[in-house]
Design a protein around this motif. Structure first.
Motif, PDB file in Angstrom:
ATOM      1  N   HIS A  64      -4.478  -1.059 -12.017  1.00 37.94           N
ATOM      2  CA  HIS A  64      -4.394  -2.042 -13.088  1.00 37.94           C
ATOM      3  C   HIS A  64      -5.349  -3.216 -12.860  1.00 37.94           C
ATOM      4  CE1 HIS A  64      -0.966  -0.913 -15.804  1.00 37.94           C
ATOM      5  NE2 HIS A  64      -0.870   0.013 -14.868  1.00 37.94           N
ATOM      6  N   SER A  65      -5.641  -3.524 -11.619  1.00 35.01           N
ATOM      7  CA  SER A  65      -6.520  -4.666 -11.349  1.00 35.01           C
ATOM      8  C   SER A  65      -7.999  -4.303 -11.350  1.00 35.01           C
ATOM      9  CB  SER A  65      -6.156  -5.306 -10.002  1.00 35.01           C
ATOM     10  OG  SER A  65      -6.388  -4.396  -8.927  1.00 35.01           O
ATOM     11  N   ASP A  76       3.649   1.393  -5.101  1.00 36.04           N
ATOM     12  CA  ASP A  76       3.467   0.092  -5.767  1.00 36.04           C
ATOM     13  C   ASP A  76       2.024  -0.387  -5.651  1.00 36.04           C
ATOM     14  OD1 ASP A  76       6.161   0.042  -6.443  1.00 36.04           O
ATOM     15  OD2 ASP A  76       6.740  -1.168  -4.708  1.00 36.04           O
ATOM     16  N   ALA A  77       1.436  -0.210  -4.471  1.00 36.11           N
ATOM     17  CA  ALA A  77       0.059  -0.676  -4.258  1.00 36.11           C
ATOM     18  C   ALA A  77      -0.930   0.117  -5.111  1.00 36.11           C
ATOM     19  CB  ALA A  77      -0.306  -0.558  -2.779  1.00 36.11           C
ATOM     20  N   LEU A  90      -0.412   1.585  -8.021  1.00 32.33           N
ATOM     21  CA  LEU A  90      -0.307   1.146  -9.414  1.00 32.33           C
ATOM     22  C   LEU A  90      -1.016  -0.196  -9.609  1.00 32.33           C
ATOM     23  CD1 LEU A  90       0.912   1.693 -12.222  1.00 32.33           C
ATOM     24  CD2 LEU A  90       2.973   0.487 -11.458  1.00 32.33           C
ATOM     25  N   GLY A  91      -0.804  -1.122  -8.678  1.00 37.44           N
ATOM     26  CA  GLY A  91      -1.436  -2.433  -8.782  1.00 37.44           C
ATOM     27  C   GLY A  91      -2.946  -2.361  -8.686  1.00 37.44           C
ATOM     28  N   ALA A 100       1.496   5.649 -10.259  1.00 37.76           N
ATOM     29  CA  ALA A 100       2.213   5.145  -9.078  1.00 37.76           C
ATOM     30  C   ALA A 100       2.440   6.243  -8.039  1.00 37.76           C
ATOM     31  CB  ALA A 100       3.534   4.480  -9.463  1.00 37.76           C
ATOM     32  N   THR A 145      -3.016   2.632  -0.320  1.00 41.07           N
ATOM     33  CA  THR A 145      -2.724   3.432  -1.518  1.00 41.07           C
ATOM     34  C   THR A 145      -2.822   4.929  -1.234  1.00 41.07           C
ATOM     35  OG1 THR A 145      -5.014   3.480  -2.305  1.00 41.07           O
ATOM     36  CG2 THR A 145      -3.662   1.599  -2.965  1.00 41.07           C
TER      37      THR A 145
END
Length: 367
Positions: free
Chosen positions: A344-345, A337-338, A340-341, A286, A306
């Motif tokens: 994970h995606s 936050d972006a 980390l997302g 993050a 990001t």
């Protein structure tokens, strides 16, 4: 590629028994003893791949807990495995491609040859000859794919999101490293040398930190003997600027995920890179990233979302970008936050392993 990509660091592990060659369907050769990005890739992927199919490494410089063929088992590669028409020999360097070609075409071993290329330069005539003998080729980025003159599949590296993950408490993560929890930290991780742009990071910090008393910088990574003078010069610059207490050289660290967790911003200042995993490791923790446009960085980072992509070897651009992120706390929080997302995606290590298996399965189906 980044030297921090390691598995089981600092952990004692029992040696795994010799695998059953009859049920070993993929061989991942590693003929380089010294740790490199390729070696680290194998270390990370094999435990996941071994859950998907019978796989074993072959060669030195690998942890004892990985499934590894012994050299005395190599003649067994001339025999067909149980349940498959042939084995996959997955090479990542020229000597490993050559060994596969010899096994397949000279000794008539039942093999199909796969090569992964991270190179972003024109291949030599010899390398092109080796690649033409491969049955499937993987590129680690679209940039790498453009330098290949054969059909290929782009499979980008992933990151272990269990190992690289955000801290539950940032202040405690900082305190646990003996750092000041009242400070925000910007980091630059990797080998300390000109190619990695450590000097650009240091010079950027010398420019931006005096006006930002709430920020400090940490540098981790190995300095080899041939680059000791380079580091000494950087330390002298920091001393002269009066910032020795805020630009910290921490040396090589085995517990590198803990240091990512202390960061609020990461800088990847490389002048050249094959792929470059540090931005993914940071974003998985993050942490937004300012990175130069080398390696696969522009394919990993969403500018303005990001992090930011800047021209390589441009101190002014780096200083401006870093200062802009330091001065915008809301943007940092959104990008955290972006980042980390995004990892994970799109960039989980499990996804990389699964897509590589699809290449193997396609070859087995084709027979």
């Amino acid at each position: 590629m980044n030297e921090t990509r390691r598995a089981g660091e600092g952990e004692a592990a029992e040696a795994s028994p010799a695998p059953d060659l009859r049920r070993t369907y993929v061989i991942a050769p590693n003929f380089k003893r010294r740790l490199s990005g390729v070696t680290s890739t194998i270390i990370q992927l094999l435990p996941l791949q071994s859950r998907m199919t019978g796989i074993a490494a072959l060669g030195p410089g690998l942890p004892d807990n990985l499934p590894k063929l012994r050299w005395w088992q190599v003649p067994g590669l001339l025999l067909r495995p149980e349940g498959k028409p042939f084995r996959i020999w997955h090479a990542r360097r020229n000597p490993e491609m050559l060994a596969g070609i010899i096994l397949k075409h000279v000794f008539r071993a039942p093999l199909r040859l796969v090569f992964t290329s991270a190179s972003q330069r024109h291949h030599t005539r010899y390398t092109r000859w080796l690649i033409r003998h491969m049955d499937a080729v993987i590129a680690t980025s679209h940039k790498s794919a453009r330098y290949l003159l054969v059909e290929n599949t782009v499979i980008m590296h992933g990151v272990d999101v269990d190992r690289f993950s955000p801290p539950a408490d940032k202040a405690e993560a900082i305190r646990s490293l003996g750092l000041d929890p009242a400070q925000r930290y910007v980091g630059c991780f990797g080998r300390v040398r000109h190619q990695k742009g450590t000097d650009l990071f240091v010079d950027t910090m010398i420019r931006v930190l005096p006006d930002r008393p709430g920020w400090s910088a940490i540098i981790t990574g190995r300095t080899t003997a041939s680059h000791a003078e380079f580091e000494s010069d950087l330390r002298a610059r920091v001393e002269k600027a009066g910032l020795a207490d805020r630009i910290l050289f921490l040396g090589e660290r085995k517990d590198i995920p803990r240091y990512y967790r202390a960061l609020s911003l990461f800088v990847a200042p490389q002048r050249w890179e094959g792929f470059g995993l540090t931005p993914l490791e940071a974003m998985a923790t993050a942490v937004p990233v300012v990175a130069t446009d080398v390696g696969a960085f522009s394919e990993l980072i969403e500018p303005g979302v990001t992090g930011e992509i800047i021209p390589p070897d441009d101190l002014d651009a780096m200083s401006t970008a870093v200062a802009g992120w330091m001065d915008d706390e809301e943007r940092l929080a959104r990008a955290s936050d972006a980042a980390l997302g995004l990892v994970h995606s799109k960039f989980r290590l499990e996804g990389e392993a699964s897509r590589i298996l699809e290449v193997y399965e396609k070859l087995w189906r084709m027979q």
